[in-house]
Write a protein that holds these residues in place. Structure first.
Motif, mmCIF file in Angstrom:
data_model
loop_
_atom_site.group_PDB
_atom_site.id
_atom_site.type_symbol
_atom_site.label_atom_id
_atom_site.label_comp_id
_atom_site.label_asym_id
_atom_site.label_seq_id
_atom_site.Cartn_x
_atom_site.Cartn_y
_atom_site.Cartn_z
ATOM 1 N N PRO A 141 0.731 -0.920 -0.003
ATOM 2 C CA PRO A 141 -0.019 -0.083 -0.194
ATOM 3 C C PRO A 141 1.292 1.347 -0.099
ATOM 4 N N SER A 142 0.558 1.654 -1.428
ATOM 5 C CA SER A 142 1.654 3.399 -1.266
ATOM 6 C C SER A 142 1.002 5.070 -0.673
ATOM 7 N N VAL A 143 -0.385 5.266 -1.707
ATOM 8 C CA VAL A 143 -1.246 5.388 -1.441
ATOM 9 C C VAL A 143 -2.587 6.095 -0.436
ATOM 10 N N GLY A 144 -2.666 7.242 0.026
ATOM 11 C CA GLY A 144 -3.966 7.019 1.042
ATOM 12 C C GLY A 144 -3.305 6.804 2.565
ATOM 13 N N GLU A 145 -4.280 6.648 3.069
ATOM 14 C CA GLU A 145 -3.818 6.668 4.451
ATOM 15 C C GLU A 145 -3.662 4.684 5.059
ATOM 16 N N ALA A 146 -3.074 4.267 5.753
ATOM 17 C CA ALA A 146 -2.473 3.339 6.145
ATOM 18 C C ALA A 146 -1.593 2.776 4.967
ATOM 19 N N ARG A 147 -0.751 3.942 4.322
ATOM 20 C CA ARG A 147 0.656 3.274 3.247
ATOM 21 C C ARG A 147 1.806 2.734 3.912
ATOM 22 N N LEU A 148 2.102 2.101 3.464
ATOM 23 C CA LEU A 148 3.934 1.447 4.405
ATOM 24 C C LEU A 148 4.905 1.767 3.393
ATOM 25 N N LYS A 149 5.594 1.376 4.257
ATOM 26 C CA LYS A 149 7.456 2.073 3.713
ATOM 27 C C LYS A 149 7.899 0.688 3.322
ATOM 28 N N HIS A 150 8.214 -0.121 2.809
ATOM 29 C CA HIS A 150 10.009 -0.564 2.493
ATOM 30 C C HIS A 150 10.685 -1.352 3.222
ATOM 31 N N ARG A 151 10.845 -2.048 4.247
ATOM 32 C CA ARG A 151 11.321 -1.871 5.689
ATOM 33 C C ARG A 151 12.205 -3.248 5.860
ATOM 34 N N GLU A 152 12.413 -3.722 4.280
ATOM 35 C CA GLU A 152 12.580 -5.337 4.623
ATOM 36 C C GLU A 152 14.511 -4.893 4.760
#
Length: 223
Positions: A141-152
């Motif tokens: 998920p990349s836009v809007g609320e609840a978007r997440l970042k790549h954290r690997e």
């Protein structure tokens, strides 16, 4: 029984074959849904990329009508009475939608994924009655609320920081899942990502709604 299908239609979902597979499987399973024989099953469909797409499935239509809401901050339900319909009464429109969905988004170049707003919209559609929310996701998920970042972070493996990657990075999903459960909504989540997927965070949706999680890493339909 109530089923709302929430489908990723971004470029990643189309190119991997996920959208085709999901649509074909749903169509194949419609007659097996609980309550179909008695004419009680209700269904609704949402699609999302950088916007949220709703589908008017009113029985008087010969073809479904797509209604797109691009403003994720001011999300609303267009035609709220015709987004969740009786499957038996509207079967011809539902079949037409499932036949059209793959070609409808076949040439898309949109990479963004607005899962959070799509979940909010699905909740608004079925919160008055509950039921099953079936989510198909191919991207982080990349836009809007609840978007997440790549954290690997491979360097963290085996270190005292590894546990951080195994815990949710965002409270939104747990909070929203608890809200869904209050409305008796159960989330089944299908993940088809070809790249990094924050399973630890996304899994809160089925975990706190008594749903199921199916994860297909590096999915491609041609394999």
């Amino acid at each position: 029984s109530v089923y709302v299908f929430v489908m990723d239609v971004s470029a990643g979902a189309v190119s991997s074959g996920m959208l085709n597979c999901a649509v074909a499987t749903i169509k194949e399973c419609l007659d097996e849904l609980p309550g179909v024989a008695g004419g009680r099953t209700q269904v609704g469909f949402l699609a999302f990329d950088s916007a949220v797409h709703f589908f008017n499935l009113k029985s008087s239509l010969s073809q479904p009508q797509m209604l797109t809401v691009p403003d994720l901050a001011e999300l609303f339900l267009p035609l709220p009475d015709d987004l969740l319909v009786n499957l038996t009464d509207c079967r011809h429109v539902v079949d037409a939608l499932l036949d059209a969905l793959p070609t409808m988004f076949a040439s898309t170049r949109k990479l963004d994924c607005a899962l959070g707003p799509a979940l909010v919209a699905a909740n608004r559609i079925q919160s008055h009655i509950g039921g099953k929310m079936v989510v198909f996701l191919s991207n982080l998920p990349s836009v809007g609320e609840a978007r997440l970042k790549h954290r690997e972070n491979p360097r963290a493996l085996g270190s005292d920081k590894e546990h951080v990657m195994l815990n949710p990075s965002e409270e939104w999903y747990k909070t929203k899942a608890i809200e869904f459960s209050r409305f008796q909504i159960c989330v089944d989540l299908f993940l088809f990502s070809s790249q990094y997927t924050d399973v630890a965070t996304l899994s809160c949706l089925p975990k706190y709604t008594a749903g199921t999680l199916q994860y297909y890493p590096a999915f491609h339909a041609s394999r």
